[in-house]
Design a protein around this motif. Structure first.
Motif, PDB file in Angstrom:
ATOM      1  N   VAL A 241      -2.710   1.924  -4.292  1.00 53.55           N
ATOM      2  CA  VAL A 241      -2.399   3.368  -4.174  1.00 53.55           C
ATOM      3  C   VAL A 241      -3.493   4.058  -3.232  1.00 53.55           C
ATOM      4  O   VAL A 241      -4.848   3.636  -3.527  1.00 53.55           O
ATOM      5  CB  VAL A 241      -2.394   4.007  -5.706  1.00 53.55           C
ATOM      6  N   ALA A 242      -3.173   4.695  -2.166  1.00 55.01           N
ATOM      7  CA  ALA A 242      -3.873   5.243  -1.159  1.00 55.01           C
ATOM      8  C   ALA A 242      -3.999   6.762  -1.688  1.00 55.01           C
ATOM      9  O   ALA A 242      -2.843   7.355  -1.961  1.00 55.01           O
ATOM     10  CB  ALA A 242      -3.413   5.270   0.280  1.00 55.01           C
TER      11      ALA A 242
ATOM     12  N   VAL B 134       0.877  -1.243  -0.261  1.00 51.45           N
ATOM     13  CA  VAL B 134       0.208  -0.007   0.000  1.00 51.45           C
ATOM     14  C   VAL B 134       0.859   1.089  -0.094  1.00 51.45           C
ATOM     15  O   VAL B 134       1.565   1.437   0.887  1.00 51.45           O
ATOM     16  CB  VAL B 134      -1.078   0.050   1.096  1.00 51.45           C
ATOM     17  N   ALA B 135       0.687   1.933  -1.075  1.00 53.91           N
ATOM     18  CA  ALA B 135       1.786   3.155  -1.165  1.00 53.91           C
ATOM     19  C   ALA B 135       1.081   4.362  -1.488  1.00 53.91           C
ATOM     20  O   ALA B 135      -0.027   4.240  -2.035  1.00 53.91           O
ATOM     21  CB  ALA B 135       2.770   3.212  -2.534  1.00 53.91           C
ATOM     22  N   GLY B 136       1.379   5.483  -0.795  1.00 54.00           N
ATOM     23  CA  GLY B 136       0.459   6.474  -0.917  1.00 54.00           C
ATOM     24  C   GLY B 136       0.905   7.389  -2.073  1.00 54.00           C
ATOM     25  O   GLY B 136       2.297   7.233  -2.454  1.00 54.00           O
ATOM     26  N   ALA B 137       0.130   8.177  -2.952  1.00 56.58           N
ATOM     27  CA  ALA B 137       0.586   8.753  -3.933  1.00 56.58           C
ATOM     28  C   ALA B 137       1.044  10.223  -3.764  1.00 56.58           C
ATOM     29  O   ALA B 137       1.700  10.907  -4.427  1.00 56.58           O
ATOM     30  CB  ALA B 137      -0.552   9.034  -4.958  1.00 56.58           C
TER      31      ALA B 137
ATOM     32  N   VAL C 211       0.483 -10.432   3.988  1.00 60.47           N
ATOM     33  CA  VAL C 211       1.662  -9.488   4.565  1.00 60.47           C
ATOM     34  C   VAL C 211       1.139  -8.222   3.921  1.00 60.47           C
ATOM     35  O   VAL C 211       1.297  -8.157   2.629  1.00 60.47           O
ATOM     36  CB  VAL C 211       3.021  -9.894   4.040  1.00 60.47           C
ATOM     37  N   VAL C 212       0.840  -7.061   4.535  1.00 64.97           N
ATOM     38  CA  VAL C 212       0.399  -5.715   4.226  1.00 64.97           C
ATOM     39  C   VAL C 212       1.702  -4.956   4.797  1.00 64.97           C
ATOM     40  O   VAL C 212       2.098  -4.857   5.843  1.00 64.97           O
ATOM     41  CB  VAL C 212      -0.731  -5.401   4.754  1.00 64.97           C
ATOM     42  N   VAL C 213       2.215  -4.384   3.451  1.00 63.79           N
ATOM     43  CA  VAL C 213       3.368  -3.512   3.780  1.00 63.79           C
ATOM     44  C   VAL C 213       3.067  -2.069   3.244  1.00 63.79           C
ATOM     45  O   VAL C 213       2.327  -1.776   2.184  1.00 63.79           O
ATOM     46  CB  VAL C 213       4.529  -3.785   2.540  1.00 63.79           C
ATOM     47  N   GLU C 214       3.187  -1.285   4.451  1.00 66.48           N
ATOM     48  CA  GLU C 214       2.924   0.300   4.183  1.00 66.48           C
ATOM     49  C   GLU C 214       4.202   0.775   3.767  1.00 66.48           C
ATOM     50  O   GLU C 214       5.075   0.790   4.317  1.00 66.48           O
ATOM     51  CB  GLU C 214       2.550   0.796   5.529  1.00 66.48           C
TER      52      GLU C 214
END
Length: 611
Positions: A481-482, A343-346, A456-459
């Motif tokens: 994408v967050a 999960v990556a922030g834009a 596995v959730v990767v921030e």
């Protein structure tokens, strides 16, 4: 992934988009509408007042006093009302009207203030006069009507007099000819052959004289009637200009149009995401889930399982499970075990933290072992939510400590107290962990977590700040994408999608959150205190994080330092130097506090970290 197509298939008709755009920029539309109203009020106050008064005149044919017939709003026969309307505004009539009004205004200027109308299917003229005062408007309308009737009556009398003179001349000529014929007949004998011809001429002349005499008698007895005033001009009570309601409505409408135009221009120029429907339309990214504005994301805890936010992330979990392709053959559960989702922030902010924490909690609610790995190094204390506070775990040790070799993965993975099947690996507190997300240690760590956990959730860090998200996505099975509304820009989302797709990782879509509020001051202090708990292996970090010494301890150490400087042979003839904060002595003693780590925290190779 098709279950949530309702987000991307939102109708985008011009009417709905225009209404939503006006709602998003309501303050701009309101300001321009108020400006339009203010301009209308200003224009109304500066506009000169104009009064109007009207006089109705019945136009009669000359000579018979009967009303003329009318066809299609215009009379036929002796009267042409179009010509009569033009006659009202002529210079001749205006000159007579000026004399009646006793006005020194030029006739042409007075004629410009007159408006003549011909009501349909009538023989009436409606004469309207405009003036600055009500009295002038009334007097002008009556004066032009009276001047028109006088001019028409004089013209009629002159015409009748001319016709009478013509008839008299013809009758006199015929009487003279008849006298000659009678004289010739008197000189002829009864049996003269010319007598019948002369008698015929006399009969014809007598008949013509009788006809012309009848016409002359009719003109002499006819009453000349040019017309009459049927409704005289009245005194107007209020001005017709300025029209306040019309001006205000026009100003408001002009302001509304300008406001909508300005909103459209600002919408085009503003690259920030305003609603979830902008993503598939502008950057071609599917919306997996959208948290509505009424559901405020929490920065101190994850959403409740049965609340509105919890249901949204439960559906997101199902979307992710359905979107990750399983290998051909074998049990689906076994194939999906050990999946890594990044999960990556834009953009900068806490959007990826909120999405990753809630998605990991949703996976853990299925009963499967889930690990949340926090690889997002905080940009600032304001822009980042505290994962350890959301899930109730310690801030250290974390991923950076594991990658630096200071702690083992087992000691860094902490069980979330409120989520039995969820383990959390926080960011950690090692200050020298920069660049470790590109190392082999990270690959080994994720491989170990794949074996130990089902999900596995990767921030990941924001794609707008570093390339670590791309590196993490290369090691994952899927990426999300967050997006934070009213903060993330379309270009940032397009760049994030491009980075994640370039490494071959399937981009499932975007999770849209409303604008997140900044943490409170207490949250910042708590995050700072947690970050201060750095392991004692890094001696420089320990010295930087040591609390200040107590005053009484400093007083006990000062004499010792002073004695050592007195024994120094640097300056034998001068008194002993005084130790001050701004002028340190040539020889000084530094007191170092050493913290011993318990033996039950071994490193990965089994050796105890003691100094």
């Amino acid at each position: 992934m098709d279950a949530n197509r309702l987000h991307s298939a939102e109708p985008d008709s011009p009417g709905v988009d225009l209404l939503g755009m006006a709602r998003r920029h309501w303050w701009l539309v309101l300001v321009l509408v108020l400006a339009g109203l203010a301009g209308a009020v200003q224009f109304t106050t500066t506009q000169t007042k104009v009064y109007e008064s009207s006089t109705s005149v019945l136009v009669s044919p000359i000579g018979n006093g009967q009303d003329a017939n009318s066809t299609n709003g215009r009379t036929k026969g002796d009267i042409n009302l179009d010509n009569e309307a033009q006659l009202v505004t002529s210079t001749t009539v205006a000159t007579v009207a000026a004399a009646l009004m006793r006005s020194s205004t030029p006739p042409d200027t007075l004629a410009a203030a007159v408006r003549v109308e011909v009501p349909p299917n009538t023989t009436f003229l409606l004469i309207t006069f405009s003036a600055d005062t009500a009295q002038q408007a009334q007097a002008g309308s009556h004066a032009f009507a009276e001047a028109y009737l006088r001019n028409r009556e004089e013209s009629a009398k002159s015409d009748v007099a001319g016709r009478i003179a013509i008839l008299n001349d013809k009758i006199n000529q015929l009487n003279a000819g008849l006298t000659q014929i009678n004289n010739k007949l008197a000189a002829l004998k009864a049996n003269d052959p010319n007598r019948p011809n002369l008698e015929s001429q006399r009969s014809t002349s007598t008949s013509q004289i009788n006809t012309l005499s009848g016409q002359l008698n009719q003109l002499l007895t006819a009453t000349v009637s040019a017309g009459k005033i049927t409704r005289d001009a009245d005194l107007p009570r209020s001005p017709v200009k300025p029209r306040r309601l019309l001006n205000l409505a026009s100003g408001a409408m002009a302001g509304l149009l300008l406001g909508v135009g300005a909103a459209m221009l600002r919408e085009r120029l503003d690259q920030r995401v305003r609603r979830p429907a902008d993503l598939p339309r502008r950057v071609d990214v599917t919306v997996l889930a959208a948290v509505p504005g009424r559901v405020k994301p929490r920065l101190d805890d994850v959403f409740a399982p049965f609340g509105a936010g919890g249901r949204i992330f439960n559906r997101l979990r199902n979307e992710v499970l359905a979107s990750i392709p399983a290998p051909a053959g074998g049990d689906a559960r076994v194939a999906l075990a050990g999946q890594v989702v990044v999960v990556a922030g834009a953009s900068r902010g806490a959007a990826s933290t909120v999405v990753a924490a809630n998605l990991a909690a949703a996976f853990a609610r299925t009963g499967a072992e889930t690990v949340l790995v926090c690889a997002h190094l905080p940009d600032s204390l304001v822009d980042t939510a505290s994962v350890h506070r959301m899930l109730g775990v310690r801030a250290v040790p974390g991923l950076s400590d594991v990658l630096a070799g200071r702690f083992s993965l087992s000691s860094a993975a902490q069980r979330a107290p409120r989520h039995p099947n969820l383990s959390v690996v926080t960011t950690g507190g090692t200050a020298s962990a920069g660049g470790l997300l590109q190392s082999q240690a990270l690959r080994d760590t994720l491989a170990t977590l794949r074996e130990r956990a089902a999900y596995v959730v990767v921030e990941a860090p924001s794609t707008a700040t570093s390339a670590d998200a791309q590196s993490l996505a290369a090691l994952a099975d899927a990426a999300i994408v967050a997006v934070e509304l009213r903060r993330t820009r379309n270009t940032e989302i397009a760049d994030a999608a491009d980075q994640l797709r370039r490494v071959g990782t399937p981009l499932l879509g975007a999770v849209v959150l409303p604008r997140l509020a900044a943490p409170r001051g207490g949250d910042e202090r708590e995050a700072a205190a947690a970050t201060a708990q750095v392991p004692a292996d890094d001696m420089t970090a320990v010295l930087e994080k040591l609390p200040p010494k107590e005053p009484e301890v400093q007083k006990e150490e000062e004499p010792v330092v002073a004695k050592r400087f007195r024994t120094s042979p640097a300056v034998p003839t001068s008194p002993a130097p005084v130790v001050t904060p701004t002028q340190p002595p040539k020889r000084q003693t530094r007191t170092i506090s050493v913290t011993r780590i318990p033996a039950e925290a071994p490193s990965e190779n089994g050796a105890d970290k003691r100094r």
